[in-house]
Design an enzyme around this catalytic site. Structure first.
Site, PDB file in Angstrom:
ATOM      1  N   CYS A  35       0.890  -2.430  -0.289  1.00  7.75           N
ATOM      2  CA  CYS A  35       0.036   0.286   0.023  1.00  7.75           C
ATOM      3  C   CYS A  35       1.005   1.161  -0.598  1.00  7.75           C
ATOM      4  O   CYS A  35       0.261   2.489  -0.369  1.00  7.75           O
ATOM      5  CB  CYS A  35      -1.045  -0.341   1.376  1.00  7.75           C
ATOM      6  SG  CYS A  35      -0.059   0.030   2.594  1.00  7.75           S
ATOM      7  N   CYS A 104      -2.884  -3.491   8.404  1.00 10.42           N
ATOM      8  CA  CYS A 104      -1.396  -1.783   9.162  1.00 10.42           C
ATOM      9  C   CYS A 104      -1.425  -2.116  10.305  1.00 10.42           C
ATOM     10  O   CYS A 104      -0.485  -0.995  10.431  1.00 10.42           O
ATOM     11  CB  CYS A 104      -3.357  -1.021   8.489  1.00 10.42           C
ATOM     12  SG  CYS A 104      -4.544  -0.806   7.279  1.00 10.42           S
TER      13      CYS A 104
HETATM   14 FE1  FES Z   1      -1.331   0.568   4.489  1.00 11.28          FE
HETATM   15 FE2  FES Z   1      -3.091   0.682   5.512  1.00 11.28          FE
HETATM   16  S1  FES Z   1      -3.881   0.603   4.333  1.00 11.28           S
HETATM   17  S2  FES Z   1      -1.444   0.369   5.970  1.00 11.28           S
END
Ligand code: FES
Length: 144
Positions: A35, A104
């Site tokens: 991400c 996360c």
């Molecule tokens: Fe990357 Fe939450 S979506 S840490």
């Protein structure tokens, strides 16, 4: 049911311990290659106790809430207690995270571990390397 618990929203909207510590005794930075989010943790350690902890997170709301609550959980604790903090405990403290957001909270656990490792390395303290299984110094994890 709301996606996020009140506690997650509270820590996301009013994160605790945000910032940087000058001359920190340990600094840990981890990134999630998927991400692209990054979390940095600063530790001030005296007599093996975490006197102060601050974080900077460039990431999603769950990552911010996880780091905020994690810093509160380790402040005033020993280095060993901080090392033992799991992402599961962070999620429990937050009252849960949606399944797709569990990863996360892993960033918080890993950033703290990485900061402790930095503290050990800087001070020449011996440690069991197996305590740090995920070596996040690898290039792939820092590709953002
Ligand atoms: Fe990357 Fe939450 S979506 S840490």
């Amino acid at each position: 049911m709301a996606l996020y618990t009140e506690k997650v929203m509270d820590h996301f909207m009013n994160p605790r311990n945000v910032g940087e510590i000058e001359n920190a005794d340990g600094i840990g930075e981890v990134g999630n290659a998927k991400c692209g989010d990054i979390m940095k943790i600063y530790l001030k350690i005296e007599n093996n106790v975490i006197q102060d902890v601050k974080f900077e997170t460039f990431g999603c709301g769950s990552a911010i809430a996880s780091s905020s609550v994690a810093t509160e959980m380790i402040k005033g604790k020993t280095v060993e207690e901080a090392l033992a903090l799991s992402n599961k405990a962070v999620v429990e403290e937050l009252g849960g995270l949606p399944p797709q957001k569990l990863h996360c909270s892993v960033l918080a656990e890993e950033a703290i571990k990485s900061a402790v490792k930095d503290y050990y390395d800087k001070n020449g303290i011996e440690y069991d390397k197996s305590q740090f299984p995920a070596d996040h110094d690898c290039g792939a994890c820092h590709m953002v």
